[in-house]
Design a protein around this motif. Structure first.
Motif, PDB file in Angstrom:
ATOM      1  N   LEU A 284       0.829  -1.216   0.000  1.00  0.00           N
ATOM      2  CA  LEU A 284       0.000   0.000   0.000  1.00  0.00           C
ATOM      3  C   LEU A 284       0.861   1.262   0.000  1.00  0.00           C
ATOM      4  O   LEU A 284       0.581   2.216  -0.732  1.00  0.00           O
ATOM      5  N   GLU A 285       1.933   1.270   0.806  1.00  0.00           N
ATOM      6  CA  GLU A 285       2.830   2.441   0.815  1.00  0.00           C
ATOM      7  C   GLU A 285       3.440   2.640  -0.572  1.00  0.00           C
ATOM      8  O   GLU A 285       3.578   3.763  -1.059  1.00  0.00           O
ATOM      9  N   MET A 286       3.802   1.510  -1.207  1.00  0.00           N
ATOM     10  CA  MET A 286       4.362   1.597  -2.564  1.00  0.00           C
ATOM     11  C   MET A 286       3.337   2.193  -3.515  1.00  0.00           C
ATOM     12  O   MET A 286       3.649   3.107  -4.293  1.00  0.00           O
ATOM     13  N   ALA A 287       2.103   1.682  -3.446  1.00  0.00           N
ATOM     14  CA  ALA A 287       1.053   2.159  -4.356  1.00  0.00           C
ATOM     15  C   ALA A 287       0.793   3.654  -4.151  1.00  0.00           C
ATOM     16  O   ALA A 287       0.702   4.410  -5.127  1.00  0.00           O
ATOM     17  N   TRP A 288       0.722   4.088  -2.889  1.00  0.00           N
ATOM     18  CA  TRP A 288       0.526   5.513  -2.594  1.00  0.00           C
ATOM     19  C   TRP A 288       1.675   6.349  -3.163  1.00  0.00           C
ATOM     20  O   TRP A 288       1.455   7.346  -3.853  1.00  0.00           O
ATOM     21  N   GLY A 289       2.900   5.918  -2.852  1.00  0.00           N
ATOM     22  CA  GLY A 289       4.084   6.675  -3.281  1.00  0.00           C
ATOM     23  C   GLY A 289       4.188   6.751  -4.794  1.00  0.00           C
ATOM     24  O   GLY A 289       4.469   7.814  -5.364  1.00  0.00           O
ATOM     25  N   LEU A 290       3.925   5.617  -5.454  1.00  0.00           N
ATOM     26  CA  LEU A 290       4.004   5.582  -6.924  1.00  0.00           C
ATOM     27  C   LEU A 290       2.939   6.500  -7.523  1.00  0.00           C
ATOM     28  O   LEU A 290       3.224   7.276  -8.441  1.00  0.00           O
ATOM     29  N   SER A 291       1.736   6.413  -6.969  1.00  0.00           N
ATOM     30  CA  SER A 291       0.640   7.229  -7.479  1.00  0.00           C
ATOM     31  C   SER A 291       0.943   8.727  -7.282  1.00  0.00           C
ATOM     32  O   SER A 291       0.784   9.537  -8.201  1.00  0.00           O
ATOM     33  N   ASN A 292       1.434   9.073  -6.090  1.00  0.00           N
ATOM     34  CA  ASN A 292       1.742  10.490  -5.803  1.00  0.00           C
ATOM     35  C   ASN A 292       2.909  11.029  -6.638  1.00  0.00           C
ATOM     36  O   ASN A 292       3.054  12.235  -6.795  1.00  0.00           O
ATOM     37  N   THR A 312      -3.864 -10.321  -5.984  1.00  0.00           N
ATOM     38  CA  THR A 312      -3.993  -9.016  -5.326  1.00  0.00           C
ATOM     39  C   THR A 312      -5.356  -8.863  -4.651  1.00  0.00           C
ATOM     40  O   THR A 312      -5.676  -7.786  -4.152  1.00  0.00           O
ATOM     41  N   GLU A 313      -6.140  -9.976  -4.637  1.00  0.00           N
ATOM     42  CA  GLU A 313      -7.542  -9.840  -4.218  1.00  0.00           C
ATOM     43  C   GLU A 313      -7.718  -9.454  -2.741  1.00  0.00           C
ATOM     44  O   GLU A 313      -8.731  -8.875  -2.375  1.00  0.00           O
ATOM     45  N   SER A 314      -6.696  -9.723  -1.911  1.00  0.00           N
ATOM     46  CA  SER A 314      -6.870  -9.387  -0.490  1.00  0.00           C
ATOM     47  C   SER A 314      -6.538  -7.914  -0.198  1.00  0.00           C
ATOM     48  O   SER A 314      -6.711  -7.434   0.908  1.00  0.00           O
ATOM     49  N   LEU A 315      -6.047  -7.203  -1.227  1.00  0.00           N
ATOM     50  CA  LEU A 315      -5.683  -5.797  -1.007  1.00  0.00           C
ATOM     51  C   LEU A 315      -6.949  -4.926  -1.006  1.00  0.00           C
ATOM     52  O   LEU A 315      -7.902  -5.213  -1.742  1.00  0.00           O
ATOM     53  N   PRO A 316      -6.974  -3.848  -0.200  1.00  0.00           N
ATOM     54  CA  PRO A 316      -8.171  -3.000  -0.164  1.00  0.00           C
ATOM     55  C   PRO A 316      -8.423  -2.304  -1.503  1.00  0.00           C
ATOM     56  O   PRO A 316      -7.509  -2.179  -2.330  1.00  0.00           O
ATOM     57  N   GLU A 317      -9.653  -1.839  -1.677  1.00  0.00           N
ATOM     58  CA  GLU A 317     -10.054  -1.209  -2.934  1.00  0.00           C
ATOM     59  C   GLU A 317      -9.170  -0.005  -3.269  1.00  0.00           C
ATOM     60  O   GLU A 317      -8.882   0.282  -4.432  1.00  0.00           O
ATOM     61  N   GLU A 318      -8.729   0.645  -2.200  1.00  0.00           N
ATOM     62  CA  GLU A 318      -7.830   1.790  -2.312  1.00  0.00           C
ATOM     63  C   GLU A 318      -6.652   1.468  -3.260  1.00  0.00           C
ATOM     64  O   GLU A 318      -6.224   2.286  -4.062  1.00  0.00           O
ATOM     65  N   PHE A 319      -6.172   0.211  -3.169  1.00  0.00           N
ATOM     66  CA  PHE A 319      -5.044  -0.194  -3.999  1.00  0.00           C
ATOM     67  C   PHE A 319      -5.404  -0.120  -5.485  1.00  0.00           C
ATOM     68  O   PHE A 319      -4.691   0.507  -6.275  1.00  0.00           O
ATOM     69  N   SER A 320      -6.547  -0.725  -5.841  1.00  0.00           N
ATOM     70  CA  SER A 320      -6.955  -0.727  -7.261  1.00  0.00           C
ATOM     71  C   SER A 320      -7.159   0.696  -7.751  1.00  0.00           C
ATOM     72  O   SER A 320      -6.799   1.027  -8.891  1.00  0.00           O
ATOM     73  N   ASN A 321      -7.735   1.556  -6.885  1.00  0.00           N
ATOM     74  CA  ASN A 321      -7.963   2.944  -7.298  1.00  0.00           C
ATOM     75  C   ASN A 321      -6.638   3.641  -7.596  1.00  0.00           C
ATOM     76  O   ASN A 321      -6.496   4.349  -8.598  1.00  0.00           O
ATOM     77  N   LEU A 322      -5.658   3.420  -6.712  1.00  0.00           N
ATOM     78  CA  LEU A 322      -4.362   4.081  -6.887  1.00  0.00           C
ATOM     79  C   LEU A 322      -3.678   3.616  -8.172  1.00  0.00           C
ATOM     80  O   LEU A 322      -3.105   4.398  -8.915  1.00  0.00           O
ATOM     81  N   VAL A 323      -3.788   2.292  -8.407  1.00  0.00           N
ATOM     82  CA  VAL A 323      -3.095   1.730  -9.570  1.00  0.00           C
ATOM     83  C   VAL A 323      -3.783   2.114 -10.877  1.00  0.00           C
ATOM     84  O   VAL A 323      -3.119   2.418 -11.871  1.00  0.00           O
ATOM     85  N   SER A 324      -5.139   2.125 -10.834  1.00  0.00           N
ATOM     86  CA  SER A 324      -5.862   2.282 -12.105  1.00  0.00           C
ATOM     87  C   SER A 324      -5.541   3.614 -12.798  1.00  0.00           C
ATOM     88  O   SER A 324      -5.585   3.713 -14.017  1.00  0.00           O
ATOM     89  N   GLU A 325      -5.192   4.620 -12.016  1.00  0.00           N
ATOM     90  CA  GLU A 325      -4.917   5.927 -12.619  1.00  0.00           C
ATOM     91  C   GLU A 325      -3.760   5.904 -13.625  1.00  0.00           C
ATOM     92  O   GLU A 325      -3.882   6.353 -14.739  1.00  0.00           O
TER      93      GLU A 325
END
Ligand code: UDP
Length: 455
Positions: A284-292, A312-325
């Motif tokens: 999640l920290e990676m996804a946030w940092g990469l997205s930002n 990746t199914e156990s990751l929260p929806e927040e993850f998919s949102n960050l990645v999809s951008e």
């Protein structure tokens, strides 16, 4: 020196793991192109791809060796220890069989075994066959393992737990700090030291082959040669010298189409190799940092690498949102092709030695997040010796991730790293070309097999 009839078969003994199989099969290709027949000895837990590229190789399986469920139950470290115990006798049987089929003992030039398949040396000695150690890591990591094999275990355990000590440079191994030493994430230090002392004891082996090049680590290579008192042949990078596809997982090529749509040198490619595991909070920290960071990213998430998750199914929806951008995720990529792609501007890597060579070999600077073993040595060299990357140390945090991506892809500093990486790429390419150091080293090794006195 007296020439004798050239022996034509080489027996290879790989460790059943992607990072070990890839370079030994490349070595097989290189030796095959020099006119040798190749026999590959497999364990029951087989990680060698039966691709048509190796149709000219002969394969033989050691009977009764360990299986995939043994690997799951024991973990990699204990698995290797047990594999070596179990295979010693059955490999003798196998080698006897190869010799019988061969009809003439003199037709086997040598047994080349991965340093972690050290059971091979007993059988080779018994049949009076020359043996050669193949190291799939670099010479510096080999030197580290030799040093660690001799440390006072009690003292070392205390030092490694002391946070101040961990930041200090280890006396004989500058610029490596205690925390950069190749300790394992897969088991206790004691078990690891035992494996190291077995693997660096090369016994009657007549040479060591290393998948490295003298332009990367000439002083470690010289030290190794001095310590081991046998020829050390740096013949890499093998993926340039003798490329041979040996991916065990299916490569998702859709990521190349996605890369085609990105701007030059803009994408950060993330892959942690075939074994490293990730904590959910780090993902999640990676996804946030990469997205930002506002940079596009291509992320390999291997099935089973996140706890309690098939993928990746156990990751929260927040993850998919960050990645999809701006991200793209695959289970396994055609890594060499990805690194060669003009859109790729940086590689976030666990710094396995193959990935390191592949990245430097394409002039791609790196973000280093080592997970275990020699990856920590490689990361230190990438950051502070070759100066072609930045290392992320300590807890992963989105702010540091964002900063690291910008340093690599956007800042002047990243441009300087890229220039140095391209400089290394050119040197590495020159080393495997006619007259280059690795090219000559491979020739020297091949010639040594033909010379009676040198084995
Ligand atoms: N690899 C790949 N596709 C991926 C990730 C990795 O083909 O999506 C290959 C990579 O090119 C390298 C190997 O897997 O050759 C990983 O080896 P490395 O020594 O870097 O790490 P290990 O897997 O041994 O930890």
């Amino acid at each position: 020196m007296e020439e004798k009839r050239a022996k034509r078969r080489i027996v290879l003994v790989p460790v059943p793991a992607q990072g070990h199989v890839t370079p030994i099969m490349q070595l097989g290709k290189a030796l095959h192109s020099k006119g040798f027949s190749i026999t590959v000895v497999l364990t029951q837990y087989n990680r060698v791809s039966s691709s048509k590229d190796f149709s000219e190789f002969h394969f033989i399986t050691i009977p009764g060796s360990l299986t995939e469920s043994d690997l799951k139950n024991l973990g990699p470290l204990q698995f290797m220890t047990k594999l070596n115990q179990i295979c010693e006798a059955s490999f003798k049987h196998c080698l006897g069989q190869i010799l019988q089929e061969q009809g003439n003992q003199d037709d086997i030039a040598c047994v080349v075994y991965d340093e972690y398949m050290y059971f091979s040396k007993t059988a080779a000695k018994e049949f009076q066959l020359p043996s050669v150690v193949f190291s799939t890591t670099n010479a510096t990591a080999f030197v580290c393992r030799s040093v660690l094999a001799k440390v006072n275990e009690e003292r070392f355990l205390i030092d490694m737990k002391d946070p101040e000590m961990r930041d200090k440079v280890f006396p004989e191994l500058h610029p490596l700090r205690y925390k950069d030493l190749p300790t394992s994430a897969f088991g206790p230090i004691e078990g690891m030291l035992k494996i190291y002392s077995e693997s660096v004891n090369i016994g009657t082996a007549s040479a060591v082959i290393i998948n490295s090049a003298s332009c990367l680590e000439s002083s470690s290579l010289a030290r190794l040669h001095e310590d081991l008192k046998v020829p050390v042949y740096p013949i890499g990078p093998l993926h340039i010298a003798a490329s041979a596809p040996s991916s065990l997982l299916e490569e998702d090529r859709s990521c190349i189409e996605w890369l085609d749509k990105q701007k030059p040198s803009s994408v950060i490619y993330i892959s942690l190799g075939s074994l490293a595991l990730m904590e959910t909070k780090d993902v999640l920290e990676m996804a946030w940092g990469l997205s930002n960071s506002n940079q596009p990213f291509l992320w390999v998430i291997r099935p089973g690498s996140i706890p309690a998750s098939e993928w990746t199914e156990s990751l929260p929806e927040e993850f998919s949102n960050l990645v999809s951008e701006r991200g793209y995720i695959v289970k396994w990529s055609p890594q060499m092709e990805v690194l060669r792609h003009p859109a790729v501007g940086g590689f976030w890597s666990h710094c396995g030695w193959n990935s390191t060579l592949e990245s430097v070999g394409e002039g791609v600077p790196m973000i280093c997040r080592p997970f275990t073993g020699d990856q920590k040595v490689n990361a230190r060299y990438i950051e502070s010796v070759w100066r072609v990357g930045v290392q992320l140390e300590g807890e992963l945090e989105k702010g540091t991730v964002e900063r690291a991506v910008k340093r690599l892809i956007v800042d002047e500093e990243g441009e300087e790293m890229r220039k140095r990486a391209i400089g290394l790429k050119e040197k590495l390419e020159a080393s495997v070309r006619g007259g280059g150091s690795s090219f000559t080293s491979l020739d020297d090794f091949v010639n040594s097999l033909k010379t009676k006195d040198s084995m």
